[in-house]
Design a protein around this motif. Sequence first.
Motif, PDB file in Angstrom:
ATOM      1  N   ALA A  79      33.218  47.110  52.380  1.00 39.48           N
ATOM      2  CA  ALA A  79      32.060  47.656  52.753  1.00 39.48           C
ATOM      3  C   ALA A  79      31.436  48.167  51.282  1.00 39.48           C
ATOM      4  O   ALA A  79      30.191  48.086  50.892  1.00 39.48           O
ATOM      5  N   LYS A  80      32.445  48.877  50.465  1.00 43.66           N
ATOM      6  CA  LYS A  80      31.929  49.361  49.341  1.00 43.66           C
ATOM      7  C   LYS A  80      31.534  48.199  48.256  1.00 43.66           C
ATOM      8  O   LYS A  80      30.452  48.527  47.653  1.00 43.66           O
TER       9      LYS A  80
ATOM     10  N   GLU B 141      25.194  44.414  46.477  1.00 43.04           N
ATOM     11  CA  GLU B 141      24.135  44.155  47.261  1.00 43.04           C
ATOM     12  C   GLU B 141      24.364  42.820  48.059  1.00 43.04           C
ATOM     13  O   GLU B 141      23.442  41.701  47.977  1.00 43.04           O
ATOM     14  N   ALA B 142      25.500  42.630  48.479  1.00 47.38           N
ATOM     15  CA  ALA B 142      26.060  41.573  49.311  1.00 47.38           C
ATOM     16  C   ALA B 142      25.851  41.702  50.738  1.00 47.38           C
ATOM     17  O   ALA B 142      26.787  42.536  51.262  1.00 47.38           O
ATOM     18  N   ALA B 143      25.343  41.016  51.398  1.00 44.31           N
ATOM     19  CA  ALA B 143      25.110  41.056  52.949  1.00 44.31           C
ATOM     20  C   ALA B 143      26.144  40.494  53.513  1.00 44.31           C
ATOM     21  O   ALA B 143      26.817  41.012  54.852  1.00 44.31           O
ATOM     22  N   ASP B 144      27.082  39.596  53.134  1.00 37.24           N
ATOM     23  CA  ASP B 144      28.321  38.995  53.767  1.00 37.24           C
ATOM     24  C   ASP B 144      29.254  38.426  53.050  1.00 37.24           C
ATOM     25  O   ASP B 144      28.996  38.686  51.874  1.00 37.24           O
TER      26      ASP B 144
ATOM     27  N   GLU C 100      29.384  34.286  46.201  1.00 38.65           N
ATOM     28  CA  GLU C 100      28.496  33.807  45.209  1.00 38.65           C
ATOM     29  C   GLU C 100      28.282  34.931  43.869  1.00 38.65           C
ATOM     30  O   GLU C 100      27.901  34.347  42.741  1.00 38.65           O
ATOM     31  N   ALA C 101      28.814  36.154  44.359  1.00 38.36           N
ATOM     32  CA  ALA C 101      28.826  37.178  43.261  1.00 38.36           C
ATOM     33  C   ALA C 101      30.010  37.122  42.363  1.00 38.36           C
ATOM     34  O   ALA C 101      30.166  37.525  41.204  1.00 38.36           O
TER      35      ALA C 101
END
Length: 244
Positions: free
Chosen positions: A176-177, A183-186, A192-193
């Motif tokens: 979660a952190k 700024e990753a929703a899932d 992708e990051a």
Amino acid sequence: MKIRISLFLAAALLAVGSCTKRPVRPDLGTTAIDTLISNNGLACKVEYRFATIRNAAASPALEAIEQTNIGYFFLLEGFSGTPEEAAQASLREIAAEYLQDIPEQSHTYEYSIDSEISVTDTLLTCVINRWSYLGGAHGMYGTECHTYSLADGYEYELADLFSEEEQQNLAAAIHAKLCEEYEAADDEALSEAGFFPEYIAATENFILTPEGMTFHFNPYEIGCYALGSIEVSLTNEEIGQLRK
């Protein structure tokens, strides 16, 4: 009223409970070695900065911590001896492992390690930083964290502080952190990051502080090299929530 004990204090209490006498405080120093080793047209510049406990012989706990740190720092299993002796054994291993092939052109490798020791209450923390270039597209670096009891020299692991269920909760909190910071929703967004979501978990590479706990992830452990080294910190309050 329920009294919450911080993770740091809990570890300190475990250390105190293992020995009634006040632990011997370490006298810290540095063993520094700079040298160039060569073989078959290859050379490696080596820099060692080992944080040593000069009064290790003053207690079995300090001696155990010193020998364990020597093994970690110089990457020697089952070694017993002084930092200087360990350094010579390490140099021989570097020469044997990395300086054997005869290259088309001479090349100089680099290998640098430093460590730092800090003491808070009855806990000793050793942080080892490595950097090396031993061929390939780029150098490699990493950080190792080790926390010991000054009372008996015991090195703390996650299992000493958390149950299996709590470790799963830790993994979720770390996940979660990272989602929040990047700024990753899932998991798809984390991928992708540059992250490897399936490998995100609580690592044994941690530091205990009076404020909470910090987990260190080295390149390639939970993400690509470009992400670099990653730290995730949880406060005592956040860790307390995981124990509910």
